[in-house]
Design a protein around this motif. Structure first.
Motif, PDB file in Angstrom:
ATOM      1  N   MET A  52     -17.953 -87.348  28.655  1.00 52.58           N
ATOM      2  CA  MET A  52     -19.423 -87.342  28.747  1.00 52.58           C
ATOM      3  C   MET A  52     -20.045 -87.724  27.405  1.00 52.58           C
ATOM      4  O   MET A  52     -21.258 -87.679  27.253  1.00 52.58           O
ATOM      5  CB  MET A  52     -19.893 -85.961  29.209  1.00 52.58           C
ATOM      6  N   LEU A  54     -19.964 -86.065  24.716  1.00 51.95           N
ATOM      7  CA  LEU A  54     -20.483 -84.906  23.989  1.00 51.95           C
ATOM      8  C   LEU A  54     -19.605 -84.572  22.784  1.00 51.95           C
ATOM      9  O   LEU A  54     -20.015 -83.823  21.904  1.00 51.95           O
ATOM     10  CB  LEU A  54     -20.573 -83.692  24.915  1.00 51.95           C
ATOM     11  N   GLU A  83     -25.022 -95.597  19.393  1.00 51.49           N
ATOM     12  CA  GLU A  83     -25.750 -94.881  20.439  1.00 51.49           C
ATOM     13  C   GLU A  83     -26.081 -95.792  21.629  1.00 51.49           C
ATOM     14  O   GLU A  83     -26.039 -95.378  22.781  1.00 51.49           O
ATOM     15  CB  GLU A  83     -27.016 -94.264  19.838  1.00 51.49           C
ATOM     16  N   ALA A  87     -25.003 -95.083  25.406  1.00 53.07           N
ATOM     17  CA  ALA A  87     -25.997 -94.947  26.472  1.00 53.07           C
ATOM     18  C   ALA A  87     -25.621 -95.828  27.657  1.00 53.07           C
ATOM     19  O   ALA A  87     -25.766 -95.440  28.818  1.00 53.07           O
ATOM     20  CB  ALA A  87     -27.379 -95.314  25.950  1.00 53.07           C
ATOM     21  N   ASN A  88     -25.116 -96.997  27.349  1.00 58.60           N
ATOM     22  CA  ASN A  88     -24.700 -97.913  28.398  1.00 58.60           C
ATOM     23  C   ASN A  88     -23.494 -97.359  29.160  1.00 58.60           C
ATOM     24  O   ASN A  88     -23.456 -97.378  30.395  1.00 58.60           O
ATOM     25  CB  ASN A  88     -24.360 -99.261  27.745  1.00 58.60           C
ATOM     26  N   ARG A  90     -22.556 -94.271  29.426  1.00 61.22           N
ATOM     27  CA  ARG A  90     -22.870 -93.020  30.124  1.00 61.22           C
ATOM     28  C   ARG A  90     -23.403 -93.222  31.535  1.00 61.22           C
ATOM     29  O   ARG A  90     -23.363 -92.311  32.346  1.00 61.22           O
ATOM     30  CB  ARG A  90     -23.936 -92.247  29.338  1.00 61.22           C
ATOM     31  N   GLN A  91     -23.939 -94.408  31.788  1.00 67.52           N
ATOM     32  CA  GLN A  91     -24.515 -94.650  33.114  1.00 67.52           C
ATOM     33  C   GLN A  91     -23.505 -94.444  34.233  1.00 67.52           C
ATOM     34  O   GLN A  91     -23.877 -94.199  35.372  1.00 67.52           O
ATOM     35  CB  GLN A  91     -25.038 -96.088  33.204  1.00 67.52           C
ATOM     36  N   MET A  95     -22.210 -85.271  34.830  1.00 66.26           N
ATOM     37  CA  MET A  95     -21.494 -84.033  34.532  1.00 66.26           C
ATOM     38  C   MET A  95     -22.283 -82.827  35.012  1.00 66.26           C
ATOM     39  O   MET A  95     -23.504 -82.787  34.913  1.00 66.26           O
ATOM     40  CB  MET A  95     -21.250 -83.928  33.021  1.00 66.26           C
ATOM     41  N   ALA A 115     -34.555 -87.855  35.047  1.00 69.55           N
ATOM     42  CA  ALA A 115     -33.689 -88.916  34.511  1.00 69.55           C
ATOM     43  C   ALA A 115     -33.789 -90.231  35.291  1.00 69.55           C
ATOM     44  O   ALA A 115     -33.890 -91.292  34.670  1.00 69.55           O
ATOM     45  CB  ALA A 115     -32.245 -88.431  34.441  1.00 69.55           C
ATOM     46  N   LEU A 118     -36.997 -91.828  34.050  1.00 72.79           N
ATOM     47  CA  LEU A 118     -36.994 -92.243  32.643  1.00 72.79           C
ATOM     48  C   LEU A 118     -35.925 -93.272  32.326  1.00 72.79           C
ATOM     49  O   LEU A 118     -36.170 -94.209  31.572  1.00 72.79           O
ATOM     50  CB  LEU A 118     -36.779 -91.019  31.743  1.00 72.79           C
ATOM     51  N   THR A 119     -34.732 -93.106  32.872  1.00 78.58           N
ATOM     52  CA  THR A 119     -33.630 -93.970  32.427  1.00 78.58           C
ATOM     53  C   THR A 119     -33.410 -95.167  33.333  1.00 78.58           C
ATOM     54  O   THR A 119     -32.836 -96.157  32.923  1.00 78.58           O
ATOM     55  CB  THR A 119     -32.305 -93.198  32.324  1.00 78.58           C
ATOM     56  N   LEU A 167     -28.409 -89.743  39.671  1.00 79.93           N
ATOM     57  CA  LEU A 167     -28.183 -90.937  38.855  1.00 79.93           C
ATOM     58  C   LEU A 167     -27.069 -91.814  39.417  1.00 79.93           C
ATOM     59  O   LEU A 167     -26.718 -92.832  38.829  1.00 79.93           O
ATOM     60  CB  LEU A 167     -27.868 -90.540  37.409  1.00 79.93           C
TER      61      LEU A 167
ATOM     62  N   ASN B 119     -28.307 -88.971  30.268  1.00 79.46           N
ATOM     63  CA  ASN B 119     -28.486 -90.234  29.556  1.00 79.46           C
ATOM     64  C   ASN B 119     -29.908 -90.466  29.055  1.00 79.46           C
ATOM     65  O   ASN B 119     -30.380 -91.600  28.986  1.00 79.46           O
ATOM     66  CB  ASN B 119     -28.042 -91.406  30.441  1.00 79.46           C
ATOM     67  N   LEU B 120     -30.623 -89.379  28.715  1.00 76.54           N
ATOM     68  CA  LEU B 120     -31.933 -89.559  28.084  1.00 76.54           C
ATOM     69  C   LEU B 120     -31.710 -89.983  26.634  1.00 76.54           C
ATOM     70  O   LEU B 120     -30.772 -89.519  25.992  1.00 76.54           O
ATOM     71  CB  LEU B 120     -32.728 -88.252  28.102  1.00 76.54           C
TER      72      LEU B 120
END
Lengths: 261, 218
Positions: A52, A54, A83, A87-88, A90-91, A95, A115, A118-119, A167, B119-120
């Motif tokens: 994820m 993290l 980053e 971000a790409n 993570r799509q 989790m 999300a 926003l995303t 998502l 993914n924010l």
């Protein structure tokens, strides 16, 4: 021949002087459901957290769907991902956490639509319609306008699952999603996971102490100890005829603690 | 008597304007410096720390005198109002920055991680998840700072800004009365600070701390 959707290649991870993962490699095929079991501190949660993004890895590589997760290519060389790359990547991944991590200041439906709006730029009415379908699926359509603080732990976790599903990730990670729940609330969350396993063909990684559920849910079980895979195989084999003595000892202990298989 | 009162009331207008302008500047600066202190960029962090420590570590009086008497030597000519807003805004902004930083730090790691899993991006995490929860924690200390700032505006009289305190002295000089003008402005300061405090309390109730309990209970 289909390619693995997750390729973990020889990764290592240390927290200070403690080596949590030690040269670990796992391939996960699309649609596969994997259960990660083992004593606490064996590194199974860390794997999910790394996937994820993290946690960062100290060594090794991970590919998701053919693309690097923790690295990116720059001038023909693999360098740690920035980053934007993360971000790409993570799509493709969602989790669900042990402690739900819902946003307490937002209503149930806003938790789910935040999300996607926003995303992914999903229009609010569409995001809300989709959220209602998901809430319906987890049996909480009537709580859409409620606040997280008004929900039981099991309900919170079902909202968290709906939120992650909104998502539409290719891979879902479930990190001890029933460990923080009162015993009588475990079943309602597991039945949602069960429903997902029968109705979707998402790739799922499940870290759990619910051995009975892992047995029915997973295609493959990995037993971890001290950052390494000690034993892996079909659930029936691992749970009924564990070969390694550490697996045997672990299962014996879990059974003695009242967990069923 | 009527004339004295009207002089003091003119000062009230100045004090209220000065308070509003300074509070606004302090609020903006609080967030900029508070978030700057939490930045991953070490240069931004160092700049924020330097600002905060400098303004907290030197006297507000001296800062005001600098803004009004020293800056002109550097080619920056400010009116008394501008100098006072600048000194008060940056001074209280430094304290406010620490409030912002501490409140954001008080939001659990689970909330940040929930944002990552959804993914924010960094701005979205702050704007939609972290700051709305941190604001509830910020409000009481911000309220205290606002009241303290209001009371500190009296020092602007030292650079001849005709605020409440300045006007009271004017009345004293003109009429020879001491008790009356100073009693009046004391009551007025108390009234404004009470008004400020109840405004903050109203905001606290509106944002409802009870609705934003950490979602941790099982």
């Amino acid at each position: 021949m289909t390619k693995p959707i997750i390729r973990i290649k020889n990764i290592s991870k240390s927290f200070g002087a403690v080596r949590v993962l030690d040269g670990l490699s796992i391939d996960v095929m699309p649609k596969e459901r994997l259960a990660l079991i083992g004593p606490s501190g064996s590194g199974k949660t860390t794997i999910l957290r790394i996937l994820m993004t993290l946690e960062r890895i100290n060594d090794g590589h991970i590919e998701i769907d053919g693309e690097q997760l923790c690295h990116m290519e720059r001038a023909g060389q693999l360098v740690p991902a920035d980053e934007k790359h993360l971000a790409n990547a993570r799509q493709k991944i969602g989790m669900v956490f042990q402690h739900f991590n819902l946003f307490p200041h937002k209503s149930v439906i806003d938790n789910i639509t935040l999300a996607p709006i926003l995303t992914k730029g999903v229009a609010k009415p569409i995001a809300e319609k989709r959220a209602m379908e998901l809430l319906d699926m987890v049996g909480l359509a009537d709580k859409a306008k409620g606040m997280p603080v008004e929900l039981s732990g099991g309900q919170k976790q079902r909202v968290a699952i709906a939120r992650a599903l909104a998502l539409q990730p290719k891979v879902m990670l479930f990190d001890e999603v029933t460990s923080a729940l009162d015993p009588e609330l475990v079943e309602e969350v597991l039945s949602v996971l069960w429903q997902l396993s029968t109705e979707t063909d998402m790739t799922m990684l499940l870290v759990t102490h619910e051995m009975g559920f892992a047995h029915d849910f997973a295609h493959r079980v990995l037993f971890f100890d001290r950052g390494k895979i000690v034993e892996e195989g079909k659930p029936g084999d691992i749970f009924r005829q564990p070969k390694h003595e550490r697996t045997q000892a672990f299962l014996k202990k879990i059974l003695a603690a009242g967990h069923r298989i | 008597m009527v004339e004295s009162l009207s002089l003091i009331l003119r000062g009230l207008q100045t004090t209220v304007s000065l308070t509003i302008f300074s509070l606004t500047l302090a609020l903006v600066v609080s967030f900029l410096a508070g978030l700057g202190r939490l930045s991953k960029n070490s240069a931004v962090r160092a700049a924020a720390i330097a600002y905060i420590e400098f303004f907290r570590g030197t006297s507000l009086f001296v800062q005001l005198f600098w803004a009004f008497y020293v800056l002109p030597f550097m080619g920056v000519e400010l009116s008394p109002m501008q100098a006072a807003v600048l000194a008060l805004g940056f001074n209280y902004g430094a304290y406010g920055a620490e409030v912002v930083r501490a409140s954001i730090n008080a939001i659990g790691r689970d909330q940040w991680e929930g944002c990552v899993a959804l993914n924010l991006n960094y701005f979205q995490r702050l704007r939609h998840v972290i700051i709305p929860q941190a604001i509830v924690i910020m409000l009481p200390p911000f309220g205290n700072l606002a009241v303290t700032l209001l009371k500190s505006t009296a020092i602007a009289s030292l650079i001849a800004l005709p605020d409440l305190t300045y006007q009271a002295q004017l009345v004293r000089n003109q009429t020879g009365q001491t008790l009356l003008p100073f009693a009046i402005i004391m009551i007025i300061y108390f009234a404004i600070s009470t008004f400020l405090k109840s405004g903050i309390q109203l905001a606290e109730r509106r944002l409802g701390a009870d609705r934003t309990q950490p979602a941790r209970s099982a």
